[in-house]
Design a protein around this motif. Structure first.
Motif, PDB file in Angstrom:
ATOM      1  N   ARG A  31      16.896  52.412 -42.668  1.00 53.00           N
ATOM      2  CA  ARG A  31      15.969  53.970 -43.396  1.00 53.00           C
ATOM      3  C   ARG A  31      17.299  54.500 -43.430  1.00 53.00           C
ATOM      4  NH1 ARG A  31      11.140  52.631 -41.283  1.00 53.00           N
ATOM      5  NH2 ARG A  31       9.623  52.600 -42.780  1.00 53.00           N
ATOM      6  N   ASN A  32      17.587  55.827 -44.046  1.00 48.57           N
ATOM      7  CA  ASN A  32      18.443  56.835 -44.006  1.00 48.57           C
ATOM      8  C   ASN A  32      20.030  56.536 -43.671  1.00 48.57           C
ATOM      9  OD1 ASN A  32      19.320  59.200 -43.781  1.00 48.57           O
ATOM     10  ND2 ASN A  32      19.395  59.603 -41.424  1.00 48.57           N
ATOM     11  N   VAL A  33      20.354  55.331 -44.938  1.00 46.70           N
ATOM     12  CA  VAL A  33      21.509  54.695 -44.756  1.00 46.70           C
ATOM     13  C   VAL A  33      21.942  55.500 -45.705  1.00 46.70           C
ATOM     14  CG1 VAL A  33      22.794  52.886 -45.699  1.00 46.70           C
ATOM     15  CG2 VAL A  33      20.872  53.139 -44.202  1.00 46.70           C
ATOM     16  N   THR A  34      23.402  55.527 -46.052  1.00 47.50           N
ATOM     17  CA  THR A  34      24.454  56.695 -47.003  1.00 47.50           C
ATOM     18  C   THR A  34      25.386  56.137 -47.833  1.00 47.50           C
ATOM     19  OG1 THR A  34      24.976  58.559 -45.898  1.00 47.50           O
ATOM     20  CG2 THR A  34      26.319  58.352 -47.265  1.00 47.50           C
ATOM     21  N   MET A  35      25.275  55.777 -48.579  1.00 51.70           N
ATOM     22  CA  MET A  35      26.086  54.472 -49.602  1.00 51.70           C
ATOM     23  C   MET A  35      26.996  55.442 -50.536  1.00 51.70           C
ATOM     24  SD  MET A  35      24.226  52.523 -52.726  1.00 51.70           S
ATOM     25  CE  MET A  35      25.135  51.723 -53.877  1.00 51.70           C
ATOM     26  N   LEU A  36      28.151  54.730 -50.547  1.00 55.74           N
ATOM     27  CA  LEU A  36      29.248  55.322 -50.950  1.00 55.74           C
ATOM     28  C   LEU A  36      29.845  54.328 -52.409  1.00 55.74           C
ATOM     29  CD1 LEU A  36      31.834  56.580 -48.302  1.00 55.74           C
ATOM     30  CD2 LEU A  36      30.371  57.242 -49.571  1.00 55.74           C
ATOM     31  N   ASP A  37      30.001  54.469 -53.780  1.00 60.57           N
ATOM     32  CA  ASP A  37      31.046  53.749 -54.308  1.00 60.57           C
ATOM     33  C   ASP A  37      32.263  54.156 -54.914  1.00 60.57           C
ATOM     34  OD1 ASP A  37      29.007  52.368 -55.693  1.00 60.57           O
ATOM     35  OD2 ASP A  37      27.507  53.501 -56.569  1.00 60.57           O
ATOM     36  N   GLN A  69      22.950  59.651 -50.978  1.00 58.36           N
ATOM     37  CA  GLN A  69      22.420  59.230 -49.357  1.00 58.36           C
ATOM     38  C   GLN A  69      21.205  59.471 -49.367  1.00 58.36           C
ATOM     39  OE1 GLN A  69      24.189  63.419 -48.297  1.00 58.36           O
ATOM     40  NE2 GLN A  69      24.411  62.601 -46.817  1.00 58.36           N
ATOM     41  N   ARG A  70      20.183  58.685 -48.541  1.00 52.17           N
ATOM     42  CA  ARG A  70      18.576  58.669 -48.770  1.00 52.17           C
ATOM     43  C   ARG A  70      18.108  57.687 -49.392  1.00 52.17           C
ATOM     44  NH1 ARG A  70      18.874  63.928 -49.742  1.00 52.17           N
ATOM     45  NH2 ARG A  70      18.562  64.589 -51.765  1.00 52.17           N
ATOM     46  N   ARG A  71      19.005  56.328 -48.713  1.00 45.79           N
ATOM     47  CA  ARG A  71      19.373  55.110 -49.054  1.00 45.79           C
ATOM     48  C   ARG A  71      18.386  53.667 -48.152  1.00 45.79           C
ATOM     49  NH1 ARG A  71      19.877  57.804 -53.401  1.00 45.79           N
ATOM     50  NH2 ARG A  71      20.924  56.800 -55.499  1.00 45.79           N
ATOM     51  N   SER A  72      18.162  52.725 -48.580  1.00 43.03           N
ATOM     52  CA  SER A  72      17.843  52.062 -47.791  1.00 43.03           C
ATOM     53  C   SER A  72      18.658  50.786 -47.838  1.00 43.03           C
ATOM     54  CB  SER A  72      15.800  51.915 -47.117  1.00 43.03           C
ATOM     55  OG  SER A  72      15.615  53.541 -47.054  1.00 43.03           O
ATOM     56  N   VAL A  90      17.631  47.334 -57.828  1.00 45.67           N
ATOM     57  CA  VAL A  90      18.211  47.516 -57.208  1.00 45.67           C
ATOM     58  C   VAL A  90      19.647  47.655 -56.979  1.00 45.67           C
ATOM     59  CG1 VAL A  90      19.055  45.735 -55.104  1.00 45.67           C
ATOM     60  CG2 VAL A  90      16.953  45.545 -56.064  1.00 45.67           C
ATOM     61  N   GLN A  91      20.150  48.904 -56.356  1.00 45.95           N
ATOM     62  CA  GLN A  91      21.213  49.201 -56.422  1.00 45.95           C
ATOM     63  C   GLN A  91      22.870  48.628 -56.289  1.00 45.95           C
ATOM     64  OE1 GLN A  91      21.195  53.663 -55.082  1.00 45.95           O
ATOM     65  NE2 GLN A  91      18.692  53.603 -55.610  1.00 45.95           N
ATOM     66  N   MET A  92      22.306  48.342 -54.845  1.00 50.19           N
ATOM     67  CA  MET A  92      23.477  47.008 -54.322  1.00 50.19           C
ATOM     68  C   MET A  92      22.701  45.585 -53.884  1.00 50.19           C
ATOM     69  SD  MET A  92      26.358  48.152 -51.518  1.00 50.19           S
ATOM     70  CE  MET A  92      26.551  47.372 -50.512  1.00 50.19           C
ATOM     71  N   ILE A  93      23.385  45.000 -53.850  1.00 52.02           N
ATOM     72  CA  ILE A  93      23.189  43.764 -52.985  1.00 52.02           C
ATOM     73  C   ILE A  93      24.958  43.011 -52.416  1.00 52.02           C
ATOM     74  CG2 ILE A  93      23.351  42.032 -55.194  1.00 52.02           C
ATOM     75  CD1 ILE A  93      21.077  40.368 -54.004  1.00 52.02           C
ATOM     76  N   MET A 119      20.009  44.099 -49.454  1.00 52.66           N
ATOM     77  CA  MET A 119      19.507  44.690 -51.131  1.00 52.66           C
ATOM     78  C   MET A 119      19.645  46.071 -50.654  1.00 52.66           C
ATOM     79  SD  MET A 119      17.356  42.490 -52.667  1.00 52.66           S
ATOM     80  CE  MET A 119      15.663  42.649 -51.808  1.00 52.66           C
ATOM     81  N   ILE A 120      20.148  47.315 -51.897  1.00 54.63           N
ATOM     82  CA  ILE A 120      19.923  48.519 -50.891  1.00 54.63           C
ATOM     83  C   ILE A 120      19.133  49.420 -52.487  1.00 54.63           C
ATOM     84  CG2 ILE A 120      21.172  50.788 -51.146  1.00 54.63           C
ATOM     85  CD1 ILE A 120      22.519  48.278 -49.428  1.00 54.63           C
TER      86      ILE A 120
END
Length: 571
Positions: free
Chosen positions: A400-406, A481-484, A513-516, A527-528
């Protein structure tokens, strides 16, 4: 005719000494003679073997060898004079929850005694929540002032816990009172300096393991089981000087083997070793191996001594199909490969330390995860390989509580060096990346929150702002933010079928699914999703893959975990 004989301080081929009940060297009136047919004699000290450690190797070629010349002395007994069946056999590691009180310590001692054929090395964590309490006490000491240190609640809790345990176990308080006094003085020093450095933090948390091992060793001796306490930083655990997250160095293995094995030969007693701790190579200061590092201590000792098995005793029935706090019906996984276990640990399973599999994997030593509260449960056995013919999905892990950057390049298509510049920024800032998906002009990635466990939230936020600022010099950045991360650990040969079923389940539950990400030969598919959808996803996926109702995929492949393959010990 050629005769060859060797003995190693590091495991080669499965044992410390030759697998025989006969001594490697024979004594005859304290003087040993060598056959005259020997044509050559080669002695190689600290020869590197297949395990990557160090060894002492004796090889005789060109003739038959009756005996090796060796005059026995009390000061330098030969390894070969101790029969293989009298050697240390395994490592048994117990975590903090298994040592939460004097009662739990007695139960652990009874558990160890219930294996009369084992001669274990015991590795212990600190008692219960001691490590967290020590860190809180240190943080409070920074701002409370020297005169108020004695009134810190966490310090009182630690003192009461350990003194009560000593009294209830019936051992002398003096074995820990010196450490409690030193702890109080350290906290006053922190209060006086008004700072808590990483180096001091490692010294601070070391008191937990130093006291738990002394209490436990004293209790074993009290009940008639001869034991000897060791501080890992005093017996050769040599690490990098990366305080709070140090790495074990290769010099550790021969040093630890010499110390533990030498003491066992001269005066056999069960070693009780502090987990989690080491000594910096340059600073010679106490270091720690990161949260959960006692697992790494256990596997390091297993490799150093070439033991046949490493047992990690936890408070759950082995490695589970998912977090039981999310899905109470999660089942134990009977068999895992080292690769699967490493992926599970790294992506959030709290059962094993992420780096702990490496020493065991290098020497192909099985790791058995058991429940100290339920010792009759079969647990999980981790080996180099297993039968994957019926395996589909092994476990589902949630971080949990992962930060994702595009990150999208502002340069035109085909410009080289973009990815190198992106990762150079993360390296310069000392921030770890979890999951990555790339194209020629864009990259999506997640940042590992576990690497920031000792940092304040405000510091984490500042670091993220700095990351974005640096990246925006070369790219357009979108911070999410607030990704898993939901990681599926399974059979890579069945990945298409796994993904087919996963997306069907997620579509049914309305989850996007936002990213795999999946490596070419990895056992992990990540998966995100949004944080608020994560638990729902895990429950739905677990129900689809592991519950009793027969699914289309189960009918085709079967959903049982594979057993250890016949070839697993042949590597």
């Amino acid at each position: 005719m050629t005769a060859s004989m060797q003995f190693c301080a590091v495991k080669a081929g499965g044992c410390l000494l030759q697998k025989t009940r006969q001594p490697l060297f024979s004594r005859r009136d304290n003087d040993l003679a060598v056959s005259s047919k020997v044509a050559s004699f080669e002695l190689c000290r600290r020869t590197r073997d297949v395990c990557g450690g160090s060894a002492l190797r004796v090889r005789c070629e060109g003739g038959s060898v009756d005996m090796l010349v060796r005059n026995k002395t009390e000061e330098n007994p030969s390894f070969g004079e101790i029969e293989a069946e009298n050697q240390l056999t395994c490592v048994m590691k117990f975590g903090g929850s298994s040592l939460a009180s004097a009662e739990r310590m007695r139960e652990v001692a009874d558990l160890i005694c219930s294996f009369p054929n084992e001669r274990p090395v015991i590795v212990l964590s600190a008692m219960g929540k001691t490590t967290n309490k020590l860190l809180l006490a240190g943080e409070k000491a920074v701002s409370c002032g020297v005169t108020k240190v004695d009134s810190i609640d966490e310090l009182s809790f630690i003192e009461e816990l350990h003194l009560r345990a000593a009294d209830e176990l019936g051992v002398d308080r003096s074995i820990i009172t010196t450490h409690l006094e030193e702890l109080g003085q350290l906290l006053k020093g922190i209060a006086m300096m008004k700072e808590l450095t990483l180096r001091t933090k490692d010294y601070l948390v070391s008191f937990g393991e130093c006291m738990s091992t002394r209490l436990f060793a004293a209790y074993l001796n009290k009940i008639g089981v001869k034991a000897r306490q060791y501080d890992a930083f005093e017996i050769g655990f040599i690490t990098t000087d990366d305080f709070t997250n140090a790495d074990i160095l290769e010099a550790t293995y021969p040093t630890v083997a010499k110390m533990l094995h030498g003491d066992w030969i001269t005066d056999p007693a069960i070693p009780v070793v502090t987990g989690f701790l080491g000594k910096g190579q340059k600073s010679c200061a106490i270091t720690t191996l990161g949260r959960g590092g006692s697992d790494l201590t256990a596997t390091t000792i297993g490799k150093a001594l070439g033991l046949r098995e490493i047992q990690v005793w936890k408070d759950v029935d082995g490695v589970l199909t998912c977090d039981p706090n999310i899905y109470p019906s999660a089942e134990p996984v009977p068999y895992l490969t080292f690769e699967e276990a490493s992926e599970l640990a790294y992506f959030g399973a709290q059962v094993l330390h992420p780096q702990s599999m490496r020493p065991a994997r290098e020497c192909d030593i099985p790791v058995r995860v058991k429940n100290s509260y339920n010792p009759n449960a079969p647990g999980t056995v981790i080996t180099r390989s297993r039968d994957m013919s019926k395996a589909v999905l092994t476990s589902i892990v949630l971080k949990r509580n992962v930060t994702m950057l595009d990150i999208v390049s502002t340069r035109m298509l085909g410009q080289y060096g973009f990815l190198a510049k992106v990762f150079a920024i993360f390296e310069d800032l000392g921030i770890s990346v979890d999951v990555v998906a790339t194209s020629e002009v864009s990259i999506s990635l997640t940042l590992d929150p576990s690497k920031l466990w000792s940092r304040e939230l405000i510091q984490q936020a500042s670091e993220l702002d700095h990351v974005v600022e640096e990246l925006e010099k070369i790219a357009i950045v979108n911070l999410l933010q607030r990704r898993s991360i939901i990681s599926l650990i399974g059979n890579v040969q069945r990945s298409s079928l796994i993904l087919e079923k996963v997306f069907r389940v997620l579509r049914t539950n309305g989850v996007n699914v936002q990213m795999i990400s999946q490596g070419a030969s990895k056992v992990n598919i990540s998966m995100i999703v949004n944080d608020d959808e994560a638990e729902q996803c895990v429950k739905a996926l677990h129900n689809a893959f592991f519950e009793s109702d027969v699914t289309e995929l189960d009918q085709e492949l079967g959903s049982e975990n594979g057993s250890v393959s016949a070839s697993s010990n042949g590597h």
